[in-house]
Design a protein around this motif. Structure first.
Motif, PDB file in Angstrom:
ATOM      1  N   THR A 103       0.945  -1.145   0.062  1.00 17.60           N
ATOM      2  CA  THR A 103       0.104  -0.045  -0.214  1.00 17.60           C
ATOM      3  C   THR A 103       0.941   1.383  -0.129  1.00 17.60           C
ATOM      4  O   THR A 103       0.663   2.066  -0.801  1.00 17.60           O
ATOM      5  N   HIS A 106       2.466   3.045  -3.249  1.00 17.41           N
ATOM      6  CA  HIS A 106       1.414   3.783  -3.893  1.00 17.41           C
ATOM      7  C   HIS A 106       1.528   5.243  -3.509  1.00 17.41           C
ATOM      8  O   HIS A 106       0.838   6.151  -3.865  1.00 17.41           O
ATOM      9  N   SER A 138      -3.318   1.790  -7.920  1.00 18.31           N
ATOM     10  CA  SER A 138      -4.369   0.983  -7.185  1.00 18.31           C
ATOM     11  C   SER A 138      -5.195   1.924  -6.293  1.00 18.31           C
ATOM     12  O   SER A 138      -4.646   2.592  -5.596  1.00 18.31           O
ATOM     13  N   GLN A 139      -6.575   1.618  -6.434  1.00 15.35           N
ATOM     14  CA  GLN A 139      -7.411   2.790  -5.521  1.00 15.35           C
ATOM     15  C   GLN A 139      -7.770   2.133  -4.490  1.00 15.35           C
ATOM     16  O   GLN A 139      -8.189   2.854  -3.377  1.00 15.35           O
ATOM     17  N   GLN A 141      -6.998  -1.321  -1.637  1.00 14.79           N
ATOM     18  CA  GLN A 141      -6.162  -2.490  -1.062  1.00 14.79           C
ATOM     19  C   GLN A 141      -6.651  -3.062   0.360  1.00 14.79           C
ATOM     20  O   GLN A 141      -6.917  -2.211   1.020  1.00 14.79           O
ATOM     21  N   SER A 155      -6.087  -6.521  -3.974  1.00 14.86           N
ATOM     22  CA  SER A 155      -5.952  -4.985  -4.647  1.00 14.86           C
ATOM     23  C   SER A 155      -6.634  -4.864  -5.672  1.00 14.86           C
ATOM     24  O   SER A 155      -7.265  -5.449  -6.412  1.00 14.86           O
ATOM     25  N   TYR A 157      -7.411  -2.726  -9.338  1.00 12.06           N
ATOM     26  CA  TYR A 157      -6.545  -2.142 -10.415  1.00 12.06           C
ATOM     27  C   TYR A 157      -7.486  -1.915 -11.660  1.00 12.06           C
ATOM     28  O   TYR A 157      -8.308  -2.684 -11.890  1.00 12.06           O
ATOM     29  N   SER A 171     -14.538   3.337  -9.030  1.00 13.21           N
ATOM     30  CA  SER A 171     -13.646   2.934  -7.814  1.00 13.21           C
ATOM     31  C   SER A 171     -14.702   2.769  -6.768  1.00 13.21           C
ATOM     32  O   SER A 171     -14.652   1.826  -5.761  1.00 13.21           O
TER      33      SER A 171
END
Length: 190
Positions: A103, A106, A138-139, A141, A155, A157, A171
């Motif tokens: 995480t 990102h 990635s929005q 996790q 995760s 994507y 998302s």
């Protein structure tokens, strides 16, 4: 000359009216179907429910003691990648650290990373959901575990260049699915 001035003057007088205004901003309206969940059938030591909008789970990838499941959302051009590992020989600390480090990778592109603790004492499922704001790859996790035998991480994507404004509606829709996955995880040996 009088013949030209009168028509020209009348055109100018009639042509003057309301000022032209720019078109109002248009917003993309994306509507997703209400989520309908079904139990995912996977030959692993846990079960969960997935959205019927997702493609059927076709394969499970196994490398060593790691199992991977891809929950593909073809209409949304997104995938939730699930990774299952067995907790053994006191490796829970390294599994938790790996999930948290993934995480944090990102953070370079993220505007913010918020976390939400998850706890289901009846099912012995505990975890964390991370929401990543901004143009990160990635929005969302997450991970869930029983701390003794099982560890599942995931995760989200998209198959698109990370543009937070563009993928935000999808998302948000998929964050609800991720929360539902976390809520419905059941360890088969308990």
């Amino acid at each position: 000359m009088k013949r030209l001035v009168l028509p020209l003057l009348s055109v100018l007088m009639l042509g003057c009216g309301d000022d032209t205004l720019p078109k109002p901003k248009g917003y993309l309206r994306l509507e997703y179907p209400n989520a309908v969940y079904e139990k995912a059938i996977v030959p692993l030591p846990f079960s969960f429910e997935k959205n019927k909008l997702a493609d059927p789970i076709k394969t499970i990838k196994t490398i060593g003691n790691t199992n991977g499941i891809n929950i593909k959302y073809t209409p949304l051009k997104a995938t939730i990648y699930l990774t299952y590992k067995e907790v053994k020989n006191g490796n829970i600390d390294s599994l938790l650290r790996d999930a948290q480090n993934l995480t944090q990778k990102h953070a370079i592109k993220a505007d913010e990373i918020s976390h939400q603790l998850f706890e289901n004492k009846e099912a012995n499922v505990y975890g964390m959901l991370y929401e990543i704001g901004g143009d990160a790859a990635s929005q969302s996790q997450f991970y869930v575990t029983d701390s003794i035998h099982h560890f599942l991480s995931g995760s989200l994507y998209f198959y698109a260049k990370p543009n937070y404004d563009s993928i935000y509606p999808a998302s948000e829709y998929l964050k609800k699915d991720i929360s539902h996955i976390m809520e419905t995880v059941r360890w088969k040996d308990q």
